[in-house]
Design a protein around this motif. Structure first.
Motif, PDB file in Angstrom:
ATOM      1  N   ASP A   1     -12.798  78.713  80.591  1.00  0.00           N
ATOM      2  CA  ASP A   1     -12.531  77.750  79.527  1.00  0.00           C
ATOM      3  C   ASP A   1     -12.077  78.510  78.293  1.00  0.00           C
ATOM      4  N   GLY A   2     -11.082  77.980  77.607  1.00  0.00           N
ATOM      5  CA  GLY A   2     -10.561  78.645  76.418  1.00  0.00           C
ATOM      6  C   GLY A   2      -9.419  79.592  76.711  1.00  0.00           C
ATOM      7  N   VAL A   3      -9.026  79.721  77.982  1.00  0.00           N
ATOM      8  CA  VAL A   3      -7.909  80.589  78.370  1.00  0.00           C
ATOM      9  C   VAL A   3      -6.968  79.783  79.257  1.00  0.00           C
ATOM     10  N   ASP A   4      -5.699  79.782  78.923  1.00  0.00           N
ATOM     11  CA  ASP A   4      -4.678  79.123  79.740  1.00  0.00           C
ATOM     12  C   ASP A   4      -3.844  80.191  80.428  1.00  0.00           C
ATOM     13  N   ARG A   5      -3.900  80.203  81.770  1.00  0.00           N
ATOM     14  CA  ARG A   5      -3.092  81.176  82.527  1.00  0.00           C
ATOM     15  C   ARG A   5      -1.621  80.863  82.263  1.00  0.00           C
ATOM     16  N   ILE A   6      -0.856  81.897  81.923  1.00  0.00           N
ATOM     17  CA  ILE A   6       0.568  81.691  81.679  1.00  0.00           C
ATOM     18  C   ILE A   6       1.404  82.099  82.875  1.00  0.00           C
ATOM     19  N   ALA A   7       1.081  83.219  83.478  1.00  0.00           N
ATOM     20  CA  ALA A   7       1.787  83.701  84.656  1.00  0.00           C
ATOM     21  C   ALA A   7       1.042  84.912  85.184  1.00  0.00           C
ATOM     22  N   GLY A   8       0.973  85.013  86.496  1.00  0.00           N
ATOM     23  CA  GLY A   8       0.337  86.180  87.094  1.00  0.00           C
ATOM     24  C   GLY A   8      -1.071  86.390  86.582  1.00  0.00           C
ATOM     25  N   ALA A   9      -1.337  87.582  86.097  1.00  0.00           N
ATOM     26  CA  ALA A   9      -2.685  87.975  85.670  1.00  0.00           C
ATOM     27  C   ALA A   9      -2.902  87.811  84.176  1.00  0.00           C
ATOM     28  N   PHE A  10      -2.109  86.974  83.509  1.00  0.00           N
ATOM     29  CA  PHE A  10      -2.172  86.881  82.054  1.00  0.00           C
ATOM     30  C   PHE A  10      -2.426  85.455  81.580  1.00  0.00           C
ATOM     31  N   GLY A  11      -3.189  85.349  80.494  1.00  0.00           N
ATOM     32  CA  GLY A  11      -3.471  84.052  79.919  1.00  0.00           C
ATOM     33  C   GLY A  11      -3.493  84.106  78.408  1.00  0.00           C
ATOM     34  N   LEU A  12      -3.276  82.955  77.794  1.00  0.00           N
ATOM     35  CA  LEU A  12      -3.376  82.826  76.336  1.00  0.00           C
ATOM     36  C   LEU A  12      -4.783  82.363  75.984  1.00  0.00           C
ATOM     37  N   VAL A  13      -5.339  82.988  74.948  1.00  0.00           N
ATOM     38  CA  VAL A  13      -6.721  82.728  74.553  1.00  0.00           C
ATOM     39  C   VAL A  13      -6.749  81.789  73.355  1.00  0.00           C
ATOM     40  N   ASP A  14      -7.644  80.814  73.409  1.00  0.00           N
ATOM     41  CA  ASP A  14      -7.893  79.932  72.273  1.00  0.00           C
ATOM     42  C   ASP A  14      -8.766  80.712  71.297  1.00  0.00           C
ATOM     43  N   LEU A  15      -8.175  81.218  70.239  1.00  0.00           N
ATOM     44  CA  LEU A  15      -8.904  82.052  69.284  1.00  0.00           C
ATOM     45  C   LEU A  15      -9.835  81.242  68.390  1.00  0.00           C
ATOM     46  N   ASP A  16      -9.829  79.905  68.540  1.00  0.00           N
ATOM     47  CA  ASP A  16     -10.792  79.059  67.839  1.00  0.00           C
ATOM     48  C   ASP A  16     -12.065  78.885  68.665  1.00  0.00           C
ATOM     49  N   ALA A  17     -12.042  79.341  69.919  1.00  0.00           N
ATOM     50  CA  ALA A  17     -13.218  79.239  70.789  1.00  0.00           C
ATOM     51  C   ALA A  17     -14.263  80.275  70.367  1.00  0.00           C
ATOM     52  N   GLU A  18     -15.455  80.119  70.856  1.00  0.00           N
ATOM     53  CA  GLU A  18     -16.531  81.076  70.607  1.00  0.00           C
ATOM     54  C   GLU A  18     -16.273  82.308  71.487  1.00  0.00           C
ATOM     55  N   PRO A  19     -16.053  83.481  70.892  1.00  0.00           N
ATOM     56  CA  PRO A  19     -15.710  84.666  71.682  1.00  0.00           C
ATOM     57  C   PRO A  19     -16.729  85.002  72.766  1.00  0.00           C
ATOM     58  N   ALA A  20     -17.995  84.874  72.487  1.00  0.00           N
ATOM     59  CA  ALA A  20     -19.020  85.248  73.450  1.00  0.00           C
ATOM     60  C   ALA A  20     -19.007  84.365  74.690  1.00  0.00           C
ATOM     61  N   SER A  21     -18.378  83.177  74.612  1.00  0.00           N
ATOM     62  CA  SER A  21     -18.355  82.266  75.756  1.00  0.00           C
ATOM     63  C   SER A  21     -17.294  82.668  76.780  1.00  0.00           C
ATOM     64  N   LEU A  22     -16.447  83.615  76.443  1.00  0.00           N
ATOM     65  CA  LEU A  22     -15.366  84.034  77.336  1.00  0.00           C
ATOM     66  C   LEU A  22     -15.685  85.401  77.938  1.00  0.00           C
ATOM     67  N   ALA A  23     -15.696  85.479  79.244  1.00  0.00           N
ATOM     68  CA  ALA A  23     -15.892  86.769  79.915  1.00  0.00           C
ATOM     69  C   ALA A  23     -14.512  87.271  80.326  1.00  0.00           C
ATOM     70  N   LEU A  24     -13.948  88.160  79.526  1.00  0.00           N
ATOM     71  CA  LEU A  24     -12.587  88.624  79.751  1.00  0.00           C
ATOM     72  C   LEU A  24     -12.562  90.133  80.010  1.00  0.00           C
ATOM     73  N   PRO A  25     -11.910  90.556  81.102  1.00  0.00           N
ATOM     74  CA  PRO A  25     -11.831  91.994  81.370  1.00  0.00           C
ATOM     75  C   PRO A  25     -10.833  92.723  80.471  1.00  0.00           C
ATOM     76  N   GLY A  26      -9.960  92.013  79.814  1.00  0.00           N
ATOM     77  CA  GLY A  26      -8.987  92.613  78.908  1.00  0.00           C
ATOM     78  C   GLY A  26      -8.570  91.593  77.883  1.00  0.00           C
ATOM     79  N   LEU A  27      -8.466  92.023  76.623  1.00  0.00           N
ATOM     80  CA  LEU A  27      -8.065  91.115  75.551  1.00  0.00           C
ATOM     81  C   LEU A  27      -7.316  91.894  74.488  1.00  0.00           C
ATOM     82  N   ARG A  28      -6.186  91.362  74.064  1.00  0.00           N
ATOM     83  CA  ARG A  28      -5.431  91.911  72.948  1.00  0.00           C
ATOM     84  C   ARG A  28      -5.136  90.786  71.978  1.00  0.00           C
ATOM     85  N   ILE A  29      -5.173  91.132  70.691  1.00  0.00           N
ATOM     86  CA  ILE A  29      -4.844  90.187  69.635  1.00  0.00           C
ATOM     87  C   ILE A  29      -3.569  90.675  68.960  1.00  0.00           C
TER      88      ILE A  29
END
Length: 186
Positions: free
Chosen positions: A94-122
């Motif tokens: 939740d809070g991540v929309d897959r765009i293609a392949g192994a990549f997704g866009l993150v809802d930066l208004d979401a609570e960061p701790a609720s997302l378990a992400l192996p990689g994140l760039r801003i």
């Protein structure tokens, strides 16, 4: 090119040595969207000297090393875009929309701790192209369109990414990784 026949979303645009425009010189761009209405992506190898915490304090501990904000491109520098790794075969959290392949866009208004992400760039800003513009630049030889590895946008050594992506292509293209950053100094 009038019509997009294949989407490049999830692939890399790698600036060829002939592209010398400062925001894109030796740039590696992850394409986030590409279609008849244009394209947009983020430059994944231009870190800024700004920690993520300066702009989004709650996200710092989730940002992949080097933990910096990246200049995603020359458009919309006052906006932030989060890109996350979404492993194949797993649903995007939740809070991540897959765009293609192994990549997704993150809802930066979401609570960061609720997302378990192996990689994140801003990213601050993005790169954008109007209808047919990117396709024309590729046809003119300004960009190579190459496959992305899942770790490419999250590498801890972004300064070397251009050379590594070009070198792994093999053949004549791989030899281009030896192209000096400033041919005038050669």
């Amino acid at each position: 090119m009038d019509e997009v026949t294949e989407s490049w979303a999830g692939r890399l645009l790698v600036a060829t040595p002939r592209l010398e425009d400062p925001p894109f010189r030796r740039a590696v761009v992850l394409v986030l969207d590409h279609g008849p209405d244009g394209a947009f992506g983020v430059v994944v190898n231009h870190p800024l000297e700004v920690d993520v915490s300066t702009v989004l304090p709650g996200w710092q501990r989730f940002a992949t090393a080097p933990g910096r904000l990246f200049q995603g491109g020359p458009v919309g520098l006052d906006s932030a875009i989060g890109v996350a790794a979404v492993p194949a075969g797993r649903a995007a959290p939740d809070g991540v929309d897959r765009i293609a392949g192994a990549f997704g866009l993150v809802d930066l208004d979401a609570e960061p701790a609720s997302l378990a992400l192996p990689g994140l760039r801003i990213f601050a800003g993005y790169a954008g192209w109007g209808p047919g513009q990117l396709d024309g630049e590729v046809e003119l030889g300004a960009w190579w369109v190459l496959d992305a590895l899942p770790d490419d946008p999250f590498t801890p050594a972004p300064d070397d990414l251009w050379s590594r992506v070009v070198r792994r292509q093999g053949g004549d293209l791989a030899l281009r990784h030896l192209w000096p950053e400033d041919p005038e100094l050669n």
